[in-house]
Design a protein around this motif. Sequence first.
Motif, mmCIF file in Angstrom:
data_model
loop_
_atom_site.group_PDB
_atom_site.id
_atom_site.type_symbol
_atom_site.label_atom_id
_atom_site.label_comp_id
_atom_site.label_asym_id
_atom_site.label_seq_id
_atom_site.Cartn_x
_atom_site.Cartn_y
_atom_site.Cartn_z
ATOM 1 N N PRO A 1 19.821 -11.027 19.999
ATOM 2 C CA PRO A 1 18.287 -10.959 20.827
ATOM 3 C C PRO A 1 18.670 -11.398 22.359
ATOM 4 C CG PRO A 1 18.056 -12.126 18.802
ATOM 5 C CD PRO A 1 19.587 -12.083 18.746
ATOM 6 N N VAL B 1 10.972 -1.599 25.017
ATOM 7 C CA VAL B 1 10.842 -3.096 24.898
ATOM 8 C C VAL B 1 10.223 -3.479 23.339
ATOM 9 C CG1 VAL B 1 9.829 -5.158 25.996
ATOM 10 C CG2 VAL B 1 10.868 -3.690 27.394
ATOM 11 N N LYS B 2 9.023 -2.720 23.238
ATOM 12 C CA LYS B 2 8.315 -3.058 22.210
ATOM 13 C C LYS B 2 9.191 -2.647 20.761
ATOM 14 C CE LYS B 2 3.662 -2.059 23.838
ATOM 15 N NZ LYS B 2 3.312 -3.484 23.698
ATOM 16 N N GLU C 1 7.117 -5.174 30.089
ATOM 17 C CA GLU C 1 6.793 -5.652 28.572
ATOM 18 C C GLU C 1 5.936 -4.490 27.936
ATOM 19 O OE1 GLU C 1 6.628 -8.718 25.819
ATOM 20 O OE2 GLU C 1 7.358 -8.963 28.027
ATOM 21 N N THR D 1 12.530 -2.932 20.702
ATOM 22 C CA THR D 1 13.200 -4.054 20.599
ATOM 23 C C THR D 1 12.730 -5.263 20.087
ATOM 24 O OG1 THR D 1 14.622 -3.502 22.808
ATOM 25 C CG2 THR D 1 14.615 -5.746 22.148
ATOM 26 N N GLN D 2 11.602 -5.713 20.259
ATOM 27 C CA GLN D 2 10.526 -6.911 19.824
ATOM 28 C C GLN D 2 10.622 -6.547 18.226
ATOM 29 O OE1 GLN D 2 7.572 -6.510 22.514
ATOM 30 N NE2 GLN D 2 8.168 -8.255 24.063
ATOM 31 N N GLN D 3 10.216 -5.305 18.089
ATOM 32 C CA GLN D 3 10.117 -4.889 16.616
ATOM 33 C C GLN D 3 11.315 -5.269 15.748
ATOM 34 O OE1 GLN D 3 10.530 -1.539 14.894
ATOM 35 N NE2 GLN D 3 9.849 -2.572 12.986
ATOM 36 N N PHE E 1 17.619 -8.709 25.417
ATOM 37 C CA PHE E 1 16.713 -9.013 26.314
ATOM 38 C C PHE E 1 17.362 -8.991 27.766
ATOM 39 C CE2 PHE E 1 14.013 -10.259 23.017
ATOM 40 C CZ PHE E 1 12.845 -9.569 23.466
ATOM 41 N N ILE F 1 13.922 -6.980 16.306
ATOM 42 C CA ILE F 1 14.190 -8.573 16.443
ATOM 43 C C ILE F 1 13.675 -9.242 15.352
ATOM 44 C CG2 ILE F 1 14.025 -10.725 17.662
ATOM 45 C CD1 ILE F 1 14.916 -9.241 20.137
ATOM 46 N N ARG F 2 12.293 -8.864 15.191
ATOM 47 C CA ARG F 2 11.435 -9.678 14.122
ATOM 48 C C ARG F 2 11.926 -9.248 12.813
ATOM 49 N NH1 ARG F 2 7.321 -8.747 17.763
ATOM 50 N NH2 ARG F 2 6.682 -6.874 16.802
#
Length: 160
Positions: free
Chosen positions: A24, A43-44, A38, A46-48, A28, A50-51
């Motif tokens: 992670p 980026v979205k 953001e 990537t965040q998804q 980033f 990671i979760r």
Amino acid sequence: PGILAGVLAQIHKQPITVRPLDLPKRLFHYVEKAGLEEDDPLVKQTQQIIRQYALDYVPAEHLVLCHNDLSWGHIQSLDPVMIVDWEYAAMGNRFFDLASCASINRFNEQDTERLIARYARQADIAQSTVEHYYYEQKEVVDTTEALWTAALNASCQAFV
């Protein structure tokens, strides 16, 4: 694919412990270097992932020494096995390393299937398990490569 699968299985069996890969944090870092906002779709994504894939945790049975950049050119010898370019090596998810290897070597579907089957035999893991985690980590590898490319492009534009 068979040779690469065998080499990866050998790397993953090494009784070596090194610094773990903080994926992670690396993702980033690429976001920052690429100058992505953001609300950028990458980026979205990537965040998804990671979760979704809990990238900040690797189950013990998947945590192994990983090359994270194994291309044909990095294998200098098979007897004895001699591998170069350990720049990205770290303790990490064996299936991320496997998916990364397939991507770096631009494997087609047939090559990928052979890589998975051979790796499963060499690592003594059920092929269905390897397939499941390979395809899960392929999404992570694809996102990592997209971020890396965006960061590289931003760096190149800085020099223009």
